[in-house]
Design an enzyme around this catalytic site. Structure first.
Site, PDB file in Angstrom:
ATOM      1  N   HIS A 103     -19.796   0.758  -0.844  1.00 53.25           N
ATOM      2  CA  HIS A 103     -18.444   0.885  -0.316  1.00 53.25           C
ATOM      3  C   HIS A 103     -18.386   0.487   1.162  1.00 53.25           C
ATOM      4  O   HIS A 103     -17.341   0.574   1.800  1.00 53.25           O
ATOM      5  CB  HIS A 103     -17.989   2.344  -0.504  1.00 53.25           C
ATOM      6  CG  HIS A 103     -16.541   2.586  -0.292  1.00 53.25           C
ATOM      7  ND1 HIS A 103     -16.066   3.375   0.721  1.00 53.25           N
ATOM      8  CD2 HIS A 103     -15.444   2.147  -0.965  1.00 53.25           C
ATOM      9  CE1 HIS A 103     -14.750   3.430   0.673  1.00 53.25           C
ATOM     10  NE2 HIS A 103     -14.340   2.693  -0.328  1.00 53.25           N
TER      11      HIS A 103
ATOM     12  N   TYR B 198      -2.299  -0.783   5.008  1.00 54.72           N
ATOM     13  CA  TYR B 198      -3.199   0.331   5.300  1.00 54.72           C
ATOM     14  C   TYR B 198      -3.581   0.309   6.778  1.00 54.72           C
ATOM     15  O   TYR B 198      -3.769  -0.759   7.357  1.00 54.72           O
ATOM     16  CB  TYR B 198      -4.501   0.225   4.496  1.00 54.72           C
ATOM     17  CG  TYR B 198      -4.383   0.300   2.999  1.00 54.72           C
ATOM     18  CD1 TYR B 198      -3.149   0.389   2.351  1.00 54.72           C
ATOM     19  CD2 TYR B 198      -5.521   0.281   2.201  1.00 54.72           C
ATOM     20  CE1 TYR B 198      -3.056   0.447   0.978  1.00 54.72           C
ATOM     21  CE2 TYR B 198      -5.449   0.344   0.818  1.00 54.72           C
ATOM     22  CZ  TYR B 198      -4.212   0.423   0.210  1.00 54.72           C
ATOM     23  OH  TYR B 198      -4.129   0.475  -1.152  1.00 54.72           O
TER      24      TYR B 198
ATOM     25  N   ARG C 268      -5.322  12.784   5.375  1.00 55.36           N
ATOM     26  CA  ARG C 268      -4.145  12.294   4.653  1.00 55.36           C
ATOM     27  C   ARG C 268      -3.957  12.979   3.301  1.00 55.36           C
ATOM     28  O   ARG C 268      -2.866  13.372   2.936  1.00 55.36           O
ATOM     29  CB  ARG C 268      -4.272  10.788   4.440  1.00 55.36           C
ATOM     30  CG  ARG C 268      -3.062  10.149   3.772  1.00 55.36           C
ATOM     31  CD  ARG C 268      -3.399   8.756   3.271  1.00 55.36           C
ATOM     32  NE  ARG C 268      -4.159   8.776   2.037  1.00 55.36           N
ATOM     33  CZ  ARG C 268      -5.059   7.870   1.678  1.00 55.36           C
ATOM     34  NH1 ARG C 268      -5.356   6.882   2.489  1.00 55.36           N
ATOM     35  NH2 ARG C 268      -5.693   7.965   0.531  1.00 55.36           N
TER      36      ARG C 268
END
Length: 701
Positions: free
Chosen positions: A442, A475, A571
């Site tokens: 990732h 984003y 978030r």
């Protein structure tokens, strides 16, 4: 006085991650009534809420249902709930949220009517408009329809995930019949008809057009009644990597199997449904192997994601009802100099979408076209289909540059696109890596090596978000471009670890998971505990998407008990509970939901004034700490460090888009009161678009 002994692992001190996620989705939906959002953006938040929930049901709920059906009695690590208990709590909370969502939908559509657009029934249309619907049905819809009879001679059809279905009751010569008609997702979800004179433009859903002309699909039969429904299927299938010789084929097989995953939810539009639905619902849940708890009866159209398309269509007519557009900042130092030339002198910091993503694209393009470039190495997790970065990598490989790309095939819902891109890159001569067995890679890192004189020089990009040109506009993410040799050496070791056979290296500056990132975080929080004891100034600030790792939460509780001030900006999911007496009294948690999806991960440690700052590809989630290859990297430039610290404090001052997590596990919206309204995203947008001071900081002047 001796500190009271408390079991910091007790379930009472934690939130269940699934319930916490539902709280987040509720905050998204509540943006539909925030007057700071333009009307068309308000309806889009309802669409986002539906899209979020679909994936949650496909993955998280599906996984729990499988556990429950298999009799797996594994308790969740936070609340110690069994799968059945989690499913019960999810259903209870989610029903209330969905009901609220559809109530807000009705309110918003009433406001849309004032713009001159109204959801209508075909019977209410003028003859001219009905003729228009007739033409739409004949030319655009009817050729795509395939009715499936349901009886002893015809097997029950496979109902595809997310497709709207029409259940039809028929009669012929006194005998009952039933059929199901899938409404292809390739068809337009709705049609806006032409207004007559100054009248309102009607909006007609595709399923209602199909229902209106059903008799033409069943000649010789009488249509008695209909209702629409939608099935959600399990997308959380396991990828069997062990023993796989060709991971590409394994992923392709996985994609096919996912299309036929077990059903996990049934949604029914009750607006036009017959009064007695019970027998039909029992029939469907038997065929789909569902229970009554898996059914959602909705007072409105299925799949509210259509509102995003409506937002875009009406936004072209009413641009003032959309967010005000702004120009992402492009660093002035790049206007007349190449990126490589600039990086030889200074680091570049980019905060998307306020800063343009273009420098990242140009960085790879320039490396691909430079005759002195020896190699380009890059990790790709999610990439746009028409990625300029991929084109540059292909050009580089075809020109003889050694190009190595780690393409993560296991990026959920992007597997198919990544398989296609991997094959395309491989055909061009790019050396493709598929990651580390049983781990997802990732990390967000690019390494360019260039020949300089008799030696080499390395250039690195490290970031918090994907190399995706489109989502970089939606984003918020941070990244740094640098030629700092300290990071360059670690980047080389990282790619050698991925491409060869070796244990994870001992990095000098990078913290790389699995496991080592968590160890580094624990060590730094322990340091803040020591600083608190010695100097009384322990302070930790973190911004992330989710906090679920119990080991790290326990460490934060320990730090809070020692007096360390902890400020969290999270978030989404947060399994930590702030403000608990003698446990988390020194911890605050806020969530910001706004125009952009907050995605940057920032970790700040005061360290008695030394101020250590890290950006990362990872949240503090167990999956990121243990089951993924992730990178946290230090911000070495004092200039850039101060910009990011200032940004962190701006988020902590937000009193228009922030929600504070309470000790009773509810979220409370922050309001300005008598203070000056502060919106972090709005302020960063304004600075990017207007402030020369911001530009000067970015340029290093």
């Amino acid at each position: 006085m001796e500190e009271k002994q408390i079991d910091l692992s007790a379930p009472a001190y934690y939130q269940n991650r699934e319930i916490s996620w539902l709280d987040f989705n509720e905050r998204v939906i509540e943006e539909a009534i925030d007057d700071r959002n333009p009307l068309l953006e308000q309806i889009n938040f309802l669409a986002i809420g539906s899209s979020n929930l679909d994936e949650f049901i496909q993955v998280r709920v599906a996984g729990l249902q499988v556990q429950d059906e298999l009799g797996i009695r594994e308790r969740d690590s936070k609340k110690s709930w069994l799968p059945k208990k989690q499913l019960q709590e999810i259903t209870k909370k989610n029903r209330a949220i969905v009901q609220r969502q559809y109530k807000l939908y009705q309110q918003k559509m009433t406001e849309i009517e004032k713009l001159g657009y109204k959801v209508e029934q075909i019977e209410q249309l003028t003859q001219v408009q009905q003729n228009e619907v007739r033409e739409i049905f004949d030319k655009q819809i009817k050729p795509a329809l395939t009715p499936y009879g349901v009886d002893a001679y015809r097997p029950f059809p496979h109902l595809h995930d997310g497709t709207i279905q029409i259940f039809v009751h028929l009669e012929k010569e006194g005998k009952p019949y039933a059929a199901i008609i899938p409404v292809s997702p390739l068809l337009d979800r709705y049609h806006l008809l032409e207004a007559e004179t100054e009248d309102t433009r009607p909006l007609i859903f595709v399923e209602e057009i199909v229902e209106y002309y059903l008799s033409e699909l069943f000649l010789g039969y009488t249509v008695l009644d209909t209702f629409t429904f939608r099935v959600t299927r399990n997308a959380d299938l396991e990828i069997q990597e062990e023993g796989a010789e060709d991971l590409l084929r394994v992923i392709e097989d996985y994609i096919e199997r996912r299309k036929n995953g077990m059903a996990v939810r049934l949604e029914v539009d009750t607006r036009q449904a017959p009064h007695n639905l019970e027998e039909d619902i029992l029939f469907l849940i038997e065929k789909l192997d569902l229970t009554k708890n898996d059914i959602y009866y909705l007072d409105g159209p299925l799949d509210l994601t259509y509102l995003t398309t409506l937002r875009d269509e009406l936004g072209a007519i009413y641009p003032d009802l959309l967010y005000k557009p702004f120009n992402p900042y492009y660093p002035e130092v790049l206007n007349d100099r190449s990126i490589i030339e600039v990086l030889d002198q200074q680091d570049l910091y980019l905060h998307h979408p306020y800063d343009s993503f273009k420098p990242i694209v140009e960085f790879v393009q320039e490396a691909a076209s430079n005759k002195n470039t020896v190699s380009i190495k890059m990790t790709l997790y999610r990439v746009s289909e028409d990625s300029q970065l991929v084109k540059s990598l292909i050009n580089a490989a075809e020109s003889g540059i050694q190009v190595t790309v780690l393409m993560e095939l296991k990026a959920r819902f992007d597997e198919e696109n990544n398989v296609i891109l991997a094959k395309k890159l491989e055909d061009a001569g790019v050396h493709i890596l598929y990651g580390v067995r049983e781990l997802k890679t990732h990390s967000k890192i690019t390494l360019v090596t260039k020949k300089v004189g008799k030696g080499f020089k390395r250039y690195v990009h490290l970031g918090t978000g994907n190399y995706h040109e489109k989502t970089a506009k939606q984003y918020t993410d941070m990244g740094i471009l640098t030629s700092d040799e300290r990071l360059g050496q670690d980047a080389t070791d990282f790619f050698n670890y991925l491409s060869g056979y070796s244990q994870q290296p001992d990095y000098r500056y990078l913290d790389v998971s699995p496991l080592k990132m968590r160890d580094a975080f624990i060590a730094r929080i322990d340091n803040e505990i020591n600083m608190q004891k010695e100097h009384g100034n322990g302070h930790f600030i973190a911004k992330m998407n989710a906090l679920t790792d119990k080991i790290l939460i326990e460490k934060m509780y320990e730090a809070s008990r020692a007096g360390v001030k902890i400020e969290l900006i999270i978030r989404g999911i947060c399994c930590l509970i702030p403000g608990l007496p003698e446990v988390s009294e020194n911890i605050t948690v806020r969530s910001i939901v706004g125009r952009f999806l907050e995605h940057s991960r920032i970790y700040y440690f005061y360290n008695n004034g030394e101020e250590d700052l890290y950006l990362a590809s990872a949240d503090m989630m167990t999956r990121n700490m243990v089951y993924r290859v992730e990178i946290a990297f230090p911000v070495l430039s004092e200039r850039i460090k101060q910009i990011i610290i200032d940004t962190l404090y701006l988020f902590l001052k937000d009193n228009t888009k922030a929600w504070l997590l309470q000790k009773d596990e509810t979220y409370k919206k922050v309001t300005p009161g008598k203070q000056k309204p502060v919106g972090a995203q709005l302020e960063l947008t304004r600075l990017s678009d207007q402030e020369e001071a911001y530009h000067q900081k970015q340029n290093g002047s």
